[in-house]
Scaffold this motif. Structure first.
Motif, mmCIF file in Angstrom:
data_model
loop_
_atom_site.group_PDB
_atom_site.id
_atom_site.type_symbol
_atom_site.label_atom_id
_atom_site.label_comp_id
_atom_site.label_asym_id
_atom_site.label_seq_id
_atom_site.Cartn_x
_atom_site.Cartn_y
_atom_site.Cartn_z
ATOM 1 N N GLN A 230 12.423 26.140 -69.634
ATOM 2 C CA GLN A 230 13.792 25.719 -69.324
ATOM 3 C C GLN A 230 14.485 26.666 -68.354
ATOM 4 O O GLN A 230 15.275 26.228 -67.498
ATOM 5 C CB GLN A 230 14.610 25.559 -70.620
ATOM 6 C CG GLN A 230 14.861 26.849 -71.395
ATOM 7 C CD GLN A 230 13.751 27.171 -72.359
ATOM 8 O OE1 GLN A 230 12.693 26.541 -72.321
ATOM 9 N NE2 GLN A 230 13.978 28.144 -73.222
ATOM 10 N N ARG A 240 15.660 18.434 -64.986
ATOM 11 C CA ARG A 240 14.771 17.705 -65.892
ATOM 12 C C ARG A 240 15.481 16.456 -66.394
ATOM 13 O O ARG A 240 16.592 16.537 -66.924
ATOM 14 C CB ARG A 240 14.383 18.605 -67.060
ATOM 15 C CG ARG A 240 13.563 17.940 -68.146
ATOM 16 C CD ARG A 240 12.158 17.650 -67.714
ATOM 17 N NE ARG A 240 11.312 17.297 -68.846
ATOM 18 C CZ ARG A 240 10.117 16.753 -68.724
ATOM 19 N NH1 ARG A 240 9.626 16.532 -67.511
ATOM 20 N NH2 ARG A 240 9.397 16.462 -69.784
ATOM 21 N N PHE A 255 10.393 21.851 -71.336
ATOM 22 C CA PHE A 255 11.463 22.121 -70.380
ATOM 23 C C PHE A 255 12.838 22.074 -71.031
ATOM 24 O O PHE A 255 13.859 22.116 -70.343
ATOM 25 C CB PHE A 255 11.399 21.119 -69.214
ATOM 26 C CG PHE A 255 10.141 21.241 -68.410
ATOM 27 C CD1 PHE A 255 10.014 22.220 -67.432
ATOM 28 C CD2 PHE A 255 9.082 20.390 -68.644
ATOM 29 C CE1 PHE A 255 8.854 22.332 -66.697
ATOM 30 C CE2 PHE A 255 7.909 20.498 -67.905
ATOM 31 C CZ PHE A 255 7.797 21.476 -66.932
#
Length: 370
Positions: A230, A240, A255
């Motif tokens: 992330q 994302r 993510f």
């Protein structure tokens, strides 16, 4: 010196008058300049202009013949190489077809059952997974064949595996326990280099576990491994976008951050799966296990340590087991053969995955030593 324009400087002879349209095209233009002058083209002193032009024409025809000959030679060489590679491809295809036909019609059906007492071996090698050679269907089929062999004095699971899929391991475990309850012949697990995690899960169902002093056994635990990206995607400016129907459908998305609630839930799944592992090992080993709590901590032990902990019953090799059971160091392999084409595609897939740094698994949970 004459001023007559019809005279040229070649040997002092007169040059016949001719119109531009009658000029020989082989002696005009830039094409002539591209060739290197040779004695045949230059001629001898005293040659007329017509003789010189004829010599030049013949020399150019000879050079053209050489060029055409070179092109034809190159084309023949290219055709020979094409034919060579086509024959190689044809040979490989015929070899593959022959291997498949042999495996399908002769390799399996031509194996006669041994008439003398023998040890029936089923191999458990490599990672235990549905898409690997050590899959539940193949190993169970081998167990059934070995169990039905009239002259097999014992069945040996010859294990050399770090573990793998919980489901595949549980399927094999259940089949061994079913056969074991029938009490027709002993089922032994002989561990080579490693019999850990899911492989030990399978071994615990056997009547006895035999290992070498330096074998690795145990690793009774469950693992899930992943990554968190992330922060990485925010630094490179990537957004994302994930759409789900279900609040926690994407809770393992690498993510997105793993919140405390999702982490606690996933840990409960791991704990429950681990407890299934512990219960089945205890059911298979009974009171042979020691009371040391570290047995179920995921630690891996040597065969000699495993003997002290009750994880192993005896220290011996496969040859020693065979001599003890049938009087000689020989056995019969009942593991179903792998299809050659399937083996080739598995090898290609494995090489491609290793090249790309990828590992493919149908389940995120693993009974596998790290």
């Amino acid at each position: 010196m004459s001023d007559d324009p019809r005279r040229d400087g070649l040997g002092g002879h007169d040059r016949p008058a001719e119109s531009h349209s009658e000029a020989d095209r082989w002696t005009q233009g830039p094409d002539i300049s591209t060739y290197q002058s040779t004695p045949e083209m230059s001629g001898a002193a005293g040659d007329s202009a017509e003789t010189l032009r004829e010599r030049q024409r013949l020399a150019q025809i000879e050079m053209m013949d050489r060029w055409v000959g070179g092109v034809l030679t190159e084309q023949r060489r290219s055709r020979r190489w094409k034919l060579f590679f086509r024959l190689i491809i044809l040979f490989l295809m015929l070899s593959l077809i022959a291997a498949i036909v042999y495996s399908a019609f002769w390799a399996g059906s031509g194996d006669a059952a041994p008439t003398q007492r023998h040890l029936a071996v089923v191999e458990v090698k490599g990672v235990i997974a549905s898409d690997a050679p050590a899959n539940a269907e193949r190993i169970i089929k081998g167990l059934e064949r070995a169990w039905e062999a009239e002259n097999a004095s014992a069945i040996v699971l010859h294990i050399d595996s770090p573990g793998g899929s919980p489901v595949q391991s549980q399927r094999i475990y259940a089949e061994i326990m079913r056969l074991r309850e029938q009490g027709d012949k002993p089922i032994l697990a002989v561990i080579e280099d490693i019999g850990a995690s899911g492989a030990y899960y399978i071994a615990s169902a056997a009547d006895e576990i035999i290992a070498s002093p330096a074998s690795l056994v145990g690793s009774i635990g469950v693992i899930y491994a992943g990554f968190g990206f992330q922060d990485a995607i925010s630094q490179i400016g990537v957004e994302r976008r994930v759409l789900t129907a279900g609040e926690h459908k994407a809770f393992l998305d690498p993510f997105q951050p793993l919140d405390e609630g999702a982490e606690a839930f996933w840990q409960s799944v791991l704990t429950q799966t681990h407890q299934q592992f512990i219960n089945d090992v205890r059911a298979g080993r009974g009171n042979r296990l020691s009371d040391q709590p570290d047995i179920f901590s995921g630690l891996i032990w040597s065969g000699e340590q495993g003997l002290e902990l009750g994880l192993v019953d005896h220290l011996a090799s496969l040859e020693e087991v065979a001599r003890d059971q049938v009087g000689e160091a020989s056995w019969e392999d009942y593991t179903p053969r792998l299809d050659p084409f399937d083996r080739l595609t598995r090898r290609f897939t494995q090489m491609a995955a290793e090249t790309l740094g990828l590992t493919v698994s149908s389940s995120p949970l693993r009974y596998q030593a790290q």
